[in-house]
Scaffold this active site. Structure first.
Site, PDB file in Angstrom:
ATOM      1  N   GLN B 211      -0.501   9.999  -1.757  1.00 34.90           N
ATOM      2  CA  GLN B 211      -1.483  11.085  -1.688  1.00 34.90           C
ATOM      3  C   GLN B 211      -2.918  10.590  -1.737  1.00 34.90           C
ATOM      4  OE1 GLN B 211      -0.834  14.111  -0.957  1.00 34.90           O
ATOM      5  NE2 GLN B 211       1.374  14.110  -1.221  1.00 34.90           N
ATOM      6  N   LYS B 234       1.376  10.831   6.198  1.00 33.73           N
ATOM      7  CA  LYS B 234       0.429  11.566   5.372  1.00 33.73           C
ATOM      8  C   LYS B 234      -0.998  11.086   5.620  1.00 33.73           C
ATOM      9  CE  LYS B 234       3.617  12.415   1.517  1.00 33.73           C
ATOM     10  NZ  LYS B 234       4.040  13.808   1.712  1.00 33.73           N
TER      11      LYS B 234
END
Lengths: 150, 414
Positions: B211, B234
């Site tokens: 993240q 991501k």
């Protein structure tokens, strides 16, 4: 397709806000924990079934979205006083209705007011929300301990 | 703080949005408002076109053929490795192992490092804010080896309680496996401090950076972590490709994880010797096009600049936090002072599943659920959250749309 007319009808919103039979049954004869691992919903069903297979009492507890809670609430209301055999027929019909396999024609089924859930078929990601309580019901009847819908 | 739009932080926002074809997609008759970037990000044309060119003009298998097409493909493949190494300031590119994603990267450490160096009675420290991918591999390892899993608790705002971490650390600690940034709370953890303390206790540190890599400058030399795991999809790259960074001497001390072609020096039917890292951990034909695509994603992000990306996303976060905070009954989960651009919330009467169904009708894509982080849900006493996770390609106006749509939810469930 509209979420207000098809999915979140007043009756469903009411059962979500004021769920019926939302409790536990002490000394229940049957129970099951139902899980939807995708969203983390949990529903526990308690039942009191007598020797002749009559559902004398049924209640649920747990946490879930409006659809799963309302579905559980209305299921318990409709299940009280029915036999285990009735319950199985209704499970089949309910499942066929929400997945769009069966059109609930008046008089041709045993679902009564539960036809309010037929709009769920328009929201495929929500079908499992509506069916969680029902899978858990069958699991409680069969005493298979716990069930997970995939 | 305040409802201040600062478009000057990303003046070329429309040009950037035009780089991402998916951002012009329609959901029914509504334009897509994509706020699920912590789950996966869209790809810029630079990535899509790079893969297309590679697959249609340059494709060959790598590290095998001696024909020129194979050599060229291998060169491009290894060039991606160098780009990734530079992207996280790894220095030596042999410290970059390609995997299928952050999940596999962490499983690789569990299976290889864990099985060799962690035994009965040893301890692994994780935190209460981990993704399942940084919990379950260690639980399985502990079941197998008899090691013990310890958990750093978190505060009500979603920060690690560092005093408790100090108490958990001991000579028994073999590994600290910790997220850089929580996928639910957004919290950015003090990795440098954690690494320093863990090393002083003799433990290695694995950082789950799935993240953080898309949102902030990562410098593994400065962090001094032993491992760092992240995913391509991501960070605007392809799915099916991920990275495990490991300090070379640590990687070299580790046995193979997957066995097969490409990870060997020589094989006879009696005995096999293994290749040096990173090849030792890359058995089988790798996801070649995905590696090439990841290289293009790294180039794209670097060209915009992670510092500018961070500054703009922080401003979006501030704006969104203020805006959503004004909504009656909305409780933001994760209010640490140092956060990535993630806003998780609980909306009183409406369950996240109902929230997403209703706002989906407005074309808004957010995630509702436990986000593969059930211990976080348990910690905050809720079954699920709705999560808006932002990217530098989002606009303030999209947060306005989210807020308006949430008001409809409240109207239905009010």
């Amino acid at each position: 397709m509209s979420y207000q007319s098809d999915l979140y009808q007043q009756v469903i919103l009411d059962h979500n806000k004021n769920p019926r039979n939302f409790r536990e049954i002490e000394g229940h004869s049957n129970s099951c924990d139902g899980y939807n691992p995708l969203c983390g919903d949990k529903i526990n069903i308690h039942m009191q079934i007598n020797e002749s297979g009559l559902i004398e009492d049924i209640a649920f507890s747990g946490s879930g979205c409006a659809i799963s809670k309302a579905s559980a609430s209305m299921m318990t209301v409709n299940m009280k006083g029915k036999t285990v055999a009735d319950a199985r027929v209704m499970f089949e019909e309910f499942h066929k209705m929400i997945t769009g396999v069966m059109e609930p024609q008046p008089g041709a089924h045993h679902l009564g007011k539960l036809t309010i859930f037929q709009g769920v078929r328009e929201f495929p990601s929500r079908i499992k929300c509506a069916s969680l309580a029902w899978h858990t019901l069958v699991c409680a009847i069969d005493k298979t301990g716990e069930t997970t819908i995939e | 703080m305040g409802l201040n739009k600062k478009p000057e932080l990303m003046p070329e926002i429309e040009k950037i949005r035009a780089d991402f074809p998916m951002l012009s997609a329609k959901v029914g008759d509504r334009p897509l408002v994509y706020l699920d970037n912590a789950a996966t990000t869209h790809k810029p044309l630079a990535v899509i076109e790079r893969i297309r060119k590679f697959d249609s003009q340059q494709y060959a298998t790598v590290r095998r053929g001696s024909y020129r097409m194979g050599e060229w493909a291998t060169e491009m493949f290894e060039d991606s490795r160098k780009k990734v190494a530079a992207f996280i300031n790894a220095g030596d590119h042999r410290q970059i192992v390609f995997t299928s994603g952050a999940t596999m990267s962490m499983n690789l450490v569990a299976h290889s490092f864990g099985r060799k160096f962690i035994g009965a009675g040893d301890e692994i420290i994780i935190s209460n804010m981990e993704h399942h991918a940084n919990i379950v591999p260690w639980q399985l390892l502990c079941l197998e080896k008899g090691c013990v899993l310890k958990v750093i608790p978190i505060t009500d705002s979603g920060e690690l309680i560092m005093g408790e971490f100090d108490k958990l650390l001991s000579p028994k600690t073999k590994l600290v496996a910790i997220t850089h940034s929580s996928n639910v709370l957004g919290t950015v953890n003090p990795i440098k401090e954690i690494v320093k303390k863990a090393h002083a206790a003799g433990a290695k540190v694995l950082v789950d950076a799935a993240q953080s890599t898309p949102h902030m400058k990562i410098d593994v030399k400065e962090m001094d972590c032993d491992f760092l795991a992240f995913s391509g999809h991501k960070m605007y790259g392809p799915s099916g490709i991920g990275v495990l960074y490991g300090k070379y001497e640590v990687l070299e001390s580790m046995p193979p994880f997957l066995a097969g072609g490409d990870m060997i020096n020589s094989v006879t039917l009696a005995r096999t010797t293994f290749a040096k890292p990173p090849g030792r951990f890359e058995a089988g034909t790798p996801p070649i096009s995905q590696v090439i695509g990841l290289g293009a994603a790294v180039d794209y992000l670097s060209a915009i600049g992670l510092d500018r990306i961070s500054a703009y996303e922080q401003s979006l976060l501030e704006y969104g936090t203020e805006l959503l905070g004004k909504i009656d009954g909305l409780r933001i989960i994760g209010t640490a002072p140092h956060k990535a651009a993630i806003i998780s919330f609980w909306l009183g009467a409406a369950h996240p599943h109902d929230v997403i169904t209703i706002i989906d009708q407005d074309g808004i894509a957010v995630r509702g659920g436990h986000h593969c982080a059930q211990p976080v849900m348990e910690r905050f006493g809720i079954p699920a959250t709705t999560r808006a996770s932002l990217s530098f390609y989002n606009k303030y106006e999209e947060l306005d749309q989210l807020a308006e749509s949430l008001k409809k939810v409240i109207k239905v469930f009010g």
